[in-house]
Enzyme design. Structure first.
Site, PDB file in Angstrom:
ATOM      1  CB  SER A 263      -2.338 -11.488   3.986  1.00  0.00           C
ATOM      2  OG  SER A 263      -1.628 -10.429   4.595  1.00  0.00           O
ATOM      3  CE  LYS A 264      -1.207  -7.801  -3.087  1.00  0.00           C
ATOM      4  NZ  LYS A 264      -2.045  -7.413  -4.206  1.00  0.00           N
ATOM      5  NE  ARG A 265      -4.080  -6.401   2.737  1.00  0.00           N
ATOM      6  CZ  ARG A 265      -5.020  -7.110   3.325  1.00  0.00           C
ATOM      7  NH1 ARG A 265      -5.247  -6.963   4.605  1.00  0.00           N
ATOM      8  NH2 ARG A 265      -5.753  -7.956   2.658  1.00  0.00           N
ATOM      9  N   GLY A 267       3.612  -9.616   3.329  1.00  0.00           N
ATOM     10  CA  GLY A 267       4.817  -9.560   2.510  1.00  0.00           C
ATOM     11  C   GLY A 267       5.285  -8.123   2.365  1.00  0.00           C
TER      12      GLY A 267
END
Ligand code: GLU
Length: 506
Positions: A263-265, A267
């Site tokens: 997920s973007k999180r 990253g």
């Protein structure tokens, strides 16, 4: 392959394009090129609530950067347009109406309040969020429960309604996935999905099937997250166009981060990019760094993505795009999730930088240095610098640190690395080195090293102990290529100037 190969990437413009999205593009692209087919991009923007301005341009910019451009799209034109679903709105209703006529779909007039009441009334411990499905539909306000006259009257009066697919109970829907083999679903768990919304827009489910049909898609490839929707799509194909016309399917494995689905999180948490390029959320203004801006070469990026879920059966890891086109096969895509490893991603980039010719890096490095306040006028000198440092750069952005000192004397020297072992003898050594270098007729790394070692030997000093101070004087820190190569490139005047300056500080 009998039918012409036509594949599509069908993104919803809802934000930045992440690793998984670009990998879907890549596998589609490789497959199309391998079979001399067409690769098109269709913008699936039927859900206007999720529409994010800028996301569409971002998708095309990303594909351009990656070198994975389609032959048909909103931007490229083509014979099967429009390639934006919102512009195809009018074409979907007739298919939904056809399904109603054939008994595979029905009009539903339930209001939001009625739907909410249904969720409350039928909630049980085993079924905490009841769906509009075969067990519920006959208790709702739709054309299956209302008389034909009542239904007609409501439609004539323009009462808000949707069209829902009528999914039968206890049917097994099967299809062959090119990666997973035979996949079966029991329809009892599938709800009566909305096909046409109250505003006349189709939902994704209807639009994807109608457009794959109208655009003559031969193979529909997408991420594993769409597998649960497959039974709805298969049934729509069966009801509308006959299964024999249906594209071949493949669902690509999930890309996993340190904690399951990437997920973007993840990253943000682990400090690596997830999006292909920088993405700024227009609502919050939040910037998410992309692989491009982090310093990845597009060649490395697509290479590492190709290997996230596929290999050619050998140990080979570095592939050019042309080699990928030649070697890629859907049969060798795995079904299990592919773990993304940032260290490995960097390894790919490093390998690619090492393999690149100087000329291929020049523009990028020049731009990067410029952004960091260094305007380079001597391009020959820049080329020499790139050649000398490129093997040490894992990311393109590393070029800034690895090469700035060639253009500008270091502002601060890591004196602490030298000071504890500094003494009078070393001071004298460097004073003598300056004299020697000043008189030296030739200025090449070999001569400079020989002279350096000779003076060290005469003064009974180990060259090893003098190398670090010399490096700190020229570079500022403990990094960079061979110190005599650096001196050669800096030239006589600059090298001597840097030694002199350092001696005044030490
Ligand atoms: N619009 C879907 C998405 O956003 C496409 C799924 C498909 O390819 O069928 O990913």
């Amino acid at each position: 392959m009998s039918k012409r190969v036509r594949v599509r990437f069908a993104p919803s413009p809802t934000g930045g394009l992440h690793l998984g999205g670009v990998r879907t593009v890549l596998y589609n692209y490789l497959f199309a090129k391998k079979y001399g087919g067409d690769f098109l991009v269709r913008i699936e923007d039927t859900d206007q609530n999720r529409y994010v301005p800028g996301a569409e341009e971002y998708i095309f910019d990303t594909l351009k950067w990656c070198g994975l451009e389609p032959s048909e799209s909103v931007q490229h034109g083509g014979a099967y347009g429009p390639y934006r679903q919102s512009e195809r709105k009018e074409s979907y209703r007739q298919y939904a109406e056809q399904l109603v006529k054939d008994g595979h779909a029905y009009y539903a007039f339930d209001t939001l309040e009625e739907l909410e009441k249904m969720r409350q009334d039928f909630k049980t411990e085993q079924n905490p969020s009841p769906q509009y499905d075969h067990s519920i539909r006959m208790k709702m306000r739709n054309s299956l429960t209302l008389s034909a006259d009542d239904t007609k009257r409501l439609l004539d009066e323009g009462v808000k309604h949707v069209i829902r697919i009528k999914i039968s109970e206890n049917e097994t829907v099967s299809f062959t996935d090119m990666i997973r083999g035979e996949v079966s679903f029991d329809t009892s768990t599938v709800d009566d999905k909305v096909l046409l919304k109250a505003d006349g827009m189709p939902t994704y489910h209807l639009a994807v099937v109608v457009d794959d049909y109208l655009m003559k898609i031969s193979h529909a490839f997408r991420g594993e997250e769409w597998l649960p929707s497959a039974p709805v799509h298969i049934l729509l194909w069966k009801y509308l166009f006959g299964l024999e016309n249906m594209p071949h399917w493949a669902h690509f494995p999930l890309i996993l981060g340190p904690n399951g689905k990437l997920s973007k999180r993840d990253g943000a948490k682990y400090g690596f990019p997830v999006f292909a390029m920088n993405w700024t959320d227009p609502k919050t203004g939040e910037l998410t760094e992309g692989f491009k801006e982090k310093g990845f070469l597009p060649e490395a990026f697509i290479n590492l993505l190709a290997l996230l879920g596929w290999n050619d059966g050998t140990e080979q890891e570095i592939f050019t795009k042309e080699q990928l086109v030649e070697k890629f096969s859907m049969e060798r895509v795995h079904s299990a999730g592919a773990k993304f490893d940032y260290e490995k991603a960097k390894w790919f980039n490093h390998e690619w930088i090492k393999r690149f010719e100087v000329s291929g890096l020049r523009l990028e490095v020049d731009e990067l240095l410029e952004k960091n306040g260094l305007t380079i006028s001597n391009k020959d000198y820049l080329d020499k610098v790139i050649w000398l440092v490129k093997d040490r750069c894992i990311l393109l952005t590393d070029f800034v640190q690895q090469s700035s000192f060639f253009f500008k004397a270091p502002e601060a020297l890591d004196i602490d690395a030298v000071k504890p072992k500094w003494n009078e003898t070393k001071q004298l050594f460097f004073a003598e080195l300056i004299r020697n270098y000043e008189l030296s007729a030739s200025w090449d790394a070999h001569t400079l090293e020989n002279n350096f070692k000779e003076i060290a030997a005469v003064n009974d000093l180990k060259p090893g102990e003098l190398m670090l101070p010399f490096r700190i004087m020229l570079v500022g820190g403990k990094f960079g290529p061979g110190v005599f190569d650096i001196a050669e490139l800096l030239g006589k005047d600059e090298t001597i100037r840097r030694i002199q300056k350092a001696l005044t500080i030490l």
